[in-house]
Design a protein around this motif. Structure first.
Motif, mmCIF file in Angstrom:
data_model
loop_
_atom_site.group_PDB
_atom_site.id
_atom_site.type_symbol
_atom_site.label_atom_id
_atom_site.label_comp_id
_atom_site.label_asym_id
_atom_site.label_seq_id
_atom_site.Cartn_x
_atom_site.Cartn_y
_atom_site.Cartn_z
ATOM 1 N N VAL A 10 1.232 -0.937 -0.268
ATOM 2 C CA VAL A 10 -0.228 0.152 0.185
ATOM 3 C C VAL A 10 0.652 0.891 0.087
ATOM 4 N N GLU A 63 -16.831 3.204 -3.678
ATOM 5 C CA GLU A 63 -16.169 3.314 -4.780
ATOM 6 C C GLU A 63 -14.468 2.803 -4.074
ATOM 7 N N GLY A 67 -9.559 6.729 -7.778
ATOM 8 C CA GLY A 67 -9.386 8.047 -8.491
ATOM 9 C C GLY A 67 -9.229 8.915 -8.350
ATOM 10 N N THR A 68 -9.880 9.370 -9.962
ATOM 11 C CA THR A 68 -10.657 10.597 -9.742
ATOM 12 C C THR A 68 -11.917 10.643 -10.188
ATOM 13 N N TYR A 70 -14.613 9.207 -11.143
ATOM 14 C CA TYR A 70 -16.090 9.239 -12.462
ATOM 15 C C TYR A 70 -16.791 8.419 -12.076
ATOM 16 N N ILE A 85 -12.977 6.348 -2.056
ATOM 17 C CA ILE A 85 -12.156 5.929 -1.035
ATOM 18 C C ILE A 85 -10.254 5.692 -2.053
ATOM 19 N N ASP A 86 -9.628 6.811 -1.814
ATOM 20 C CA ASP A 86 -8.616 6.567 -2.656
ATOM 21 C C ASP A 86 -7.575 6.098 -1.526
ATOM 22 N N ASN A 87 -5.990 5.827 -2.517
ATOM 23 C CA ASN A 87 -4.703 5.695 -1.422
ATOM 24 C C ASN A 87 -3.577 6.643 -1.944
ATOM 25 N N SER A 88 -3.948 7.570 -3.064
ATOM 26 C CA SER A 88 -4.027 9.257 -3.488
ATOM 27 C C SER A 88 -3.863 10.023 -3.411
ATOM 28 N N GLY A 111 -7.378 7.115 2.571
ATOM 29 C CA GLY A 111 -7.093 6.506 3.061
ATOM 30 C C GLY A 111 -7.290 4.654 1.812
ATOM 31 N N ASN A 112 -6.445 3.837 2.467
ATOM 32 C CA ASN A 112 -7.109 2.182 2.141
ATOM 33 C C ASN A 112 -7.308 1.445 2.063
ATOM 34 N N GLU A 129 -13.298 0.371 -10.655
ATOM 35 C CA GLU A 129 -12.886 -0.239 -11.547
ATOM 36 C C GLU A 129 -11.207 0.416 -12.025
ATOM 37 N N TYR A 130 -10.338 -1.505 -11.893
ATOM 38 C CA TYR A 130 -8.937 -0.576 -11.393
ATOM 39 C C TYR A 130 -8.122 -0.144 -10.527
ATOM 40 N N GLY A 131 -9.126 -0.126 -8.981
ATOM 41 C CA GLY A 131 -9.083 0.314 -8.347
ATOM 42 C C GLY A 131 -8.440 -0.886 -7.579
ATOM 43 N N TRP A 135 -5.360 -3.523 -7.498
ATOM 44 C CA TRP A 135 -4.270 -2.561 -6.656
ATOM 45 C C TRP A 135 -4.284 -3.054 -4.700
ATOM 46 N N CYS A 136 -5.219 -3.452 -4.221
ATOM 47 C CA CYS A 136 -5.384 -4.095 -3.313
ATOM 48 C C CYS A 136 -5.647 -5.723 -3.637
HETATM 49 C C1 LIG Z 1 -5.944 3.109 -12.585
HETATM 50 S S1 LIG Z 1 -6.793 4.104 -10.624
HETATM 51 C C2 LIG Z 1 -8.044 3.917 -10.891
HETATM 52 C C3 LIG Z 1 -9.702 4.479 -10.441
HETATM 53 C C4 LIG Z 1 -10.599 5.110 -11.318
HETATM 54 N N1 LIG Z 1 -11.412 3.774 -12.164
HETATM 55 C C5 LIG Z 1 -9.575 6.074 -12.539
HETATM 56 O O1 LIG Z 1 -9.141 5.348 -13.546
HETATM 57 O O2 LIG Z 1 -10.183 7.070 -12.245
HETATM 58 C C6 LIG Z 1 -6.319 3.438 -9.411
HETATM 59 C C7 LIG Z 1 -6.427 3.746 -8.580
HETATM 60 O O3 LIG Z 1 -6.398 2.870 -7.460
HETATM 61 C C8 LIG Z 1 -5.921 3.477 -6.198
HETATM 62 N N2 LIG Z 1 -5.319 2.849 -5.150
HETATM 63 C C9 LIG Z 1 -4.018 1.715 -5.353
HETATM 64 N N3 LIG Z 1 -4.057 1.042 -4.193
HETATM 65 C C10 LIG Z 1 -4.820 1.668 -3.585
HETATM 66 C C11 LIG Z 1 -5.547 1.048 -1.852
HETATM 67 N N4 LIG Z 1 -4.749 0.461 -0.925
HETATM 68 N N5 LIG Z 1 -6.294 1.656 -1.144
HETATM 69 C C12 LIG Z 1 -6.895 2.251 -2.415
HETATM 70 N N6 LIG Z 1 -7.239 2.895 -3.002
HETATM 71 C C13 LIG Z 1 -5.637 2.746 -4.032
HETATM 72 C C14 LIG Z 1 -4.980 4.755 -6.908
HETATM 73 O O4 LIG Z 1 -4.480 5.526 -6.488
HETATM 74 C C15 LIG Z 1 -5.684 4.839 -8.603
HETATM 75 O O5 LIG Z 1 -6.399 6.203 -7.933
#
Ligand SMILES: C[S@@+](CC[C@H](N)C(=O)[O-])C[C@H]1O[C@@H](n2cnc3c(N)ncnc32)[C@H](O)[C@@H]1O
Length: 256
Positions: A10, A63, A67-68, A70, A85-88, A111-112, A129-131, A135-136
């Motif tokens: 993370v 969600e 990420g952003t 949407y 919730i997002d890690n970044s 957060g995580n 979607e790809y979050g 990534w977890c």
């Molecule tokens: C490809 S983006 C997908 C999100 C969204 N569909 C987009 O395209 O904006 C991947 C996201 O997963 C987040 N992410 C990675 N590890 C995470 C975690 N442990 N907890 C929450 N978010 C996490 C990243 O920070 C990133 O914003």
């Protein structure tokens, strides 16, 4: 949660996503501006790949790895009450700016997604979607999604297909080969040369994990490149390869 308490993957992924968030601003802007949800690298419309339930009006949604954000914006426009919730923090900065620009606000947490600060049974739909979906650690985030959902609640996520991961060279921008480069035995955690770490499971492992976590599987939709599609914007998803093999998959499950 401070950086010190975060699991190693993370922390690594936070650093990676904070460093690369600028690359995702334009895509986030385009996706916020569109009304009809589309999914994955080939932008397959919701009517052809129904990741979201038909009716979300009034639903509490989360969600995981927004990420952003949407996807949450699309949900909010359909009457849902989303939380992201997002890690970044840098990805969330884009999300917050787009909330202001579209005058569409909902809670965004830094957060995580493996450990979400909400009470059990707070949501009707958990989506990624790809979050968190890649990534977890699935052995952590899927039971956490089960905890967050009410009985009957839905989990829906999109990730790379297993076959695309098995055929992926170490350079994520290189196209997949027509040969398996990685073993499926033990498929779980994949570290990438640029420092990020993502996760994938073979289908048998995913089915067992979902069921063990309290889900009933409703569907698994494999996504191919649409006929006549040009190459996607992502090196790992060229049209020729993705027309023959599924490049992505959507999992849909219901909390028992
Ligand atoms: C490809 S983006 C997908 C999100 C969204 N569909 C987009 O395209 O904006 C991947 C996201 O997963 C987040 N992410 C990675 N590890 C995470 C975690 N442990 N907890 C929450 N978010 C996490 C990243 O920070 C990133 O914003």
């Amino acid at each position: 949660m401070t950086g010190i308490e975060l699991p190693e993957h993370v922390r690594a992924n936070r650093e990676y996503w904070d460093a690369t968030a600028d690359r995702w601003v334009a895509a986030g802007e385009r996706s916020w501006a569109q009304d009809e949800p589309t999914w994955g690298v080939f932008h397959v419309p919701q009517r052809e790949a129904p990741l979201l339930p038909d009716e979300v009006d009034g639903m509490d949604t989360i969600e995981l790895g927004c990420g952003t954000a949407y996807v949450s914006a699309w949900l909010a426009r359909r009457g849902a009450k989303p939380v992201g919730i997002d890690n970044s923090e840098r990805q969330l900065a884009t999300a917050r700016r787009l909330q202001d620009e579209h005058d569409l606000h909902f809670p965004l947490l830094h957060g995580n997604a493996e450990q979400v600060p909400y009470a059990s049974a707070s949501f009707d739909l958990a989506v990624s979607e790809y979050g968190a979906a890649i990534w977890c650690d699935p052995y952590v985030w899927i039971p956490e999604a089960a905890r967050l959902l009410r009985p009957g609640g839905r989990l829906a996520f999109l990730c790379n297909s297993v076959v695309s991961v098995l055929c992926a060279p170490d350079d994520e921008n290189e196209p997949p080969t027509e040969r398996m480069l990685r073993p499926q035995l033990g498929l779980h955690r994949t570290p990438w040369p640029e420092g990020s770490v993502d996760f994938h499971l073979g289908h048998g492992d995913m089915i067992r994990l979902l069921r063990r976590s309290g889900f009933e599987i409703e569907d698994m939709i494999e996504i191919f490149a649409p006929e006549g599609a040009a190459d996607s914007a992502f090196g790992y998803a060229p049209a020729g390869w993705s027309r023959q093999w599924p490049v992505e998959e959507i999992w849909k499950a219901r909390r028992v």
